[in-house]
Structure formats: structure tokens, C-alpha cells
Enzyme design. Structure first.
Site, PDB file in Angstrom:
ATOM      1  CD  GLU A 119     -19.357  18.781  30.581  1.00 30.79           C
ATOM      2  OE1 GLU A 119     -19.046  19.728  31.349  1.00 30.79           O
ATOM      3  OE2 GLU A 119     -19.074  17.603  30.837  1.00 30.79           O
ATOM      4  CD  GLU A 126     -15.596  15.623  29.401  1.00 29.73           C
ATOM      5  OE1 GLU A 126     -15.754  15.745  30.642  1.00 29.73           O
ATOM      6  OE2 GLU A 126     -15.457  16.580  28.631  1.00 29.73           O
TER       7      GLU A 126
END
Length: 472
Positions: A179, A372
Site C-alpha cells: 500500500e 488483505e
């Protein structure tokens, strides 16, 4: 792909959604969120150590120590993974454990910890998936500008090569960055994450240097990795919904396409560049060859997804909303709808299917792995010692079904990793939000398997789940 399987399911007439035979199931964590032992064995300080020690930055003054004490309890945690039938485990390597100053001297004791962790996983037939960076930049590098400084990208590539050289004989799946959008826009834009900088231009420049770091590290790993090694980057995405196409376009560009397009070799989206020109020319940090480096081929893209984003235009085209989307004007983020998680995030599995199908189309043949996906809710251990987390279990089942729907619609998705294996340090929210499928008592460090973990274990065991209902 939909079929009736297992005698018990046939008996009750339940339709079962079956995944491809080689589909990868597992769970994920991040080093700073679970390891603790932040000064053990020569580990240096990270930006999150500094940020958490700054009054008012993290809820309740919580820090990353002891977190889940995983640094000392990793073996029992691996045993726990095995008991749940996890086929894979995605963990991150703490850069400050390997190079306390972010460059130069290598700390052997840090490498030795990950040696032990990987060996333990392999002994239990659990595939290790290594992430090289999950936000814990060595503080020394931040002192020199952090991700605003181009040199950090080169330091990261050197660090990546060091870790890969040590673990690459056993670890075949590698992720450069987790991320980078969060690192750039929450860390340097609105400052709610470490290092806490509030500068829209700085966040865009940091985003470029993070992507450059990814490209340089991918090249470094590719140069020394056998062909069997699979290299990737993990990006966080959100389906953007709204009645106004222009508002949707703006937020989708700044949320999803700004990082995905360069990785895939398409460069920065022209509309995003135009939308952000009023801030100034942040692309002055882009040098010859950068975009080619960033587009170094990878083998899969990790998809982190939690909730959709709803948007609407504002009457004033120059209105600048509060939030992390640097350069956004004339758009307001709208409240979530329907059932919410403990974090106040919208639960919408249809948005997940829509996103995965769109990404699979847009990634031009690069496979996807859900790296995720999860939800935070307050948990209670009942008198029988159980955690019956009904809401999290429902979220999990709904979103696994969403993955199956996407595959049925042609999306190339190779795996699903639940976030998170353990309740942990949830960044600026401290220990107030529990994402784990395993409950952690942070006073005693006792682990308790939640019903959501039982559900995931059953899904893994049958490589599928019933098409309806929440009893797996």
C-alpha cells in the site's frame, strides 16, 4: 465452478461454491503491528516508533511494543496457523531489524529471526509470502527526507536485495511494497500516519519515489532470483460509487489509477496530472528512465480491499475536501451506507466483486491475489471461552463469495488472504480496533481462535463454501 460437493452438503441440498484446485488460502500480518520487541537484537527505530511516541498521534498513547509479542512467540503462532489449515502466510520484514540505519551495516540478528520464522513455516507446510515494506521506514532515513528524498528508493532496493539473498533459497513469493498509497498520502499528505507530514505536494512526490523504489527493488530481485520466484506489489483499492461520473473519475484516479497505471507501464494518468496541476508541478521529481523502471514486469498484483467509497460533486468547483486525496477539488466524500464495521466502514461485498472484475480487465493479464480483506469489530470472550464474532464471520463469508463471483465472471484471481491473523496494533487507532480472526489478550498475550477463524478453516478445508447462509 459451482457444484455439489461433500456428502453432508448433498444431504442438506446445499449448493457449494468451489474454487480452482490451486487456489491459495491464507492470512496476513505486518511486522510493526505484531512483532513487538522494538529495541531487541539491535533493531533500529522506525518512523512508527517515533510517531507513536509523539503525544496525540496514536489513540490512547499506544505503541508498537509489545503488540502481539510475535518476535518471541512466533513458533506458537505458526503452530496456530497450522491448526487452522492455512496454506500460506503473508508477513512483512521490518527494515529497521535488517538495517537499523536504513543503509550500510546489516544486523545479523534481525535476519536470523526471519530465518527462524521461514523455517518454522516451511516445517508446517505453510508457504511464506514475504513483504519487504509495510510502512516501517527506518527513522534515520526519514531524518534525511524519507520518501520525499529520491535516495530512499535506492536504499530500499539495496535492502530488498539483502533480504532476498538471505531468504530467497526458501521464499519464492515476494512483494516489494504494501500500500504505497497509504505511505504517501496518509503519511505525507494528511499526516494521520507516520511520519505525520501534512503537505499535498510532498505526498505526490513521495508516491513517485515509492513507485521508483518498487521498480528498482523488482529489478534487483529479478537479477538474483531464479525464474520460479514470483514478484509483486500490493496496492489498496476501493470501488468508487456516485451519481456524478466526473466526481467518480476524479476520486478513482487519485485512489486507484494513480499508482496502478504506472506499475502496468501506462504512466501517470493524464487526467490525474491535469487534476493536480493547481498544486504545482509535482512531476518535476520524475527523471528520464523512471517510468520504465517503475513498469518493470511483475508476476502478480496484490489487492487490498475493505470498503467502497461514495462521492458527490460540490457546488463550488474549487472546494477542497478534507482527506488524503492530494489535489482533489469539487468533490465531497459521502457517508457510508448500510451495515458498518467497527471502524465505520461500509460492508459491501458487491463492490468487491465489481472491483476485482474491473481490475482483472485493467491489469492486462497480470494475475491478482487478494492479499488483505477483513473487518474490525469489538469482540467479547464469552463464559465458555469462545469468541462468537458473528459480524466478522458474515463479512468474511460474503467477501469470499464475492471473490468466487468475480472468478465466475472471468477474473484471474489466484488466492485469498484474510486480514488479519491476529488482533494487533492498528496504527493510529492503537489497540482499539480488532481485525484478527484470532483474539489477542494484550495483557496476557493469550490467543483465542474466533468463530471467523473456524469459518475460514472450513472454507480452506473444502476449498469452497455454501452458496447461501453463514454456517460454513
Amino acid at each position: 465452478m459451482t457444484e455439489l460437493t461433500t456428502d453432508s452438503d448433498v444431504e442438506v441440498g446445499r449448493e457449494v461454491l468451489t474454487f480452482p484446485p490451486d487456489f491459495l488460502w491464507g492470512a496476513a500480518t505486518a511486522a510493526f503491528q505484531i512483532e513487538g520487541s522494538t529495541t531487541a537484537d539491535g533493531r533500529g527505530a522506525s518512523i512508527w516508533d517515533t510517531f507513536a511516541a509523539t503525544p496525540g498521534k496514536v489513540l490512547a498513547g499506544d505503541t508498537g511494543d509489545p503488540a502481539c509479542d510475535h518476535y518471541r512467540r512466533y513458533q506458537s503462532d505458526v503452530d496456530l496457523m497450522k491448526s487452522l489449515g492455512l496454506a500460506s502466510y503473508r508477513f512483512s520484514v521490518a527494515w529497521p531489524r535488517i538495517q537499523p540505519s536504513g543503509s550500510g551495516r546489516v544486523e545479523e540478528r534481525g535476519l536470523a529471526f526471519y530465518d527462524r520464522l521461514v523455517d518454522s513455516l516451511l516445517e508446517k507446510d505453510i508457504q511464506p509470502l514475504a513483504t519487504l515494506y509495510h510502512w516501517d521506514l527506518p527513522q534515520v532515513l526519514e531524518d534525511f527526507g524519507g520518501w520525499r528524498n529520491r535516495d530512499t528508493a535506492y536504499r530500499f532496493a539495496e535492502y530488498a536485495a539483502i533480504v532476498h539473498e538471505r531468504l530467497g533459497d526458501r521464499v519464492q513469493a515476494w512483494t516489494t511494497l504494501n500500500e504505497p498509497w497509504v505511505s504517501a498520502f496518509l503519511g505525507y499528505g494528511n499526516g494521520i500516519h507516520a511520519p505525520g507530514v501534512t503537505d499535498a505536494m510532498a505526498s505526490l512526490e513521495a508516491a513517485h519515489h515509492l513507485l521508483l523504489a518498487h521498480g528498482l527493488a523488482t529489478q534487483a530481485l529479478r537479477a538474483q532470483a531464479p525464474e520460479s520466484h514470483r514478484l509483486s506489489i500490493v496496492l489498496n483499492f476501493s470501488t468508487v460509487w456516485g451519481d456524478d461520473a466526473e466526481a467518480v473519475r476524479k476520486v478513482d484516479g487519485l485512489q486507484n489509477r494513480i499508482l496502478l497505471d504506472p506499475v502496468l507501464g501506462r504512466g501517470y494518468p493524464l487526467d490525474v496530472l491535469q487534476d493536480t496541476t493547481w498544486l504545482g508541478d509535482w512531476t518535476n521529481v520524475v527523471r528520464d528512465g523512471d517510468m520504465e523502471t517503475i513498469a518493470t514486469p511483475i508476476d502478480w498484483i496484490g489487492v487490498n480491499y475493505y470498503n467502497p467509497t461514495r462521492v458527490a460533486p460540490t457546488a463550488d468547483p474549487d472546494f477542497v475536501p478534507a482527506g488524503p486525496h492530494a489535489g482533489l477539488r469539487g468533490v465531497e466524500l459521502q457517508p457510508p451506507q448500510g451495515e458498518l464495521t467497527g471502524f465505520g466502514w461500509e460492508q459491501n461485498a458487491d463492490a468487491f466483486t465489481e472491483l476485482l472484475v474491473r481490475l482483472s480487465r485493467d491489469t492486462a493479464g497480470v494475475p491478482l491475489v487478494v492479499t488483505e480483506n477483513g473487518s474490525a469489530f469489538p469482540d467479547v470472550i464469552d463464559p465458555a471461552g469462545r469468541v462468537n464474532d458473528v459480524q466478522r464471520t458474515k463479512y468474511l463469508v460474503d467477501h469470499v463469495r464475492a471473490v468466487h463471483r468475480a472468478i465466475s465472471e472471468g477474473a484471474d484471481i489466484r488466492g485469498y488472504l484474510a486480514w488479519s491473523l491476529l488482533d494487533n496494533f492498528e496504527w493510529a487507532a492503537g489497540y482499539s480496533q480488532r481485525f484478527g480472526i484470532v483474539h489477542v489478550d494484550f495483557e496476557t498475550q493469550e490467543r483465542t481462535i474466533k468463530e471467523s477463524a473456524v469459518a475460514l478453516s472450513r472454507i480452506i478445508g473444502q476449498n469452497g463454501l455454501p452458496a447461501h447462509g453463514y454456517t460454513v
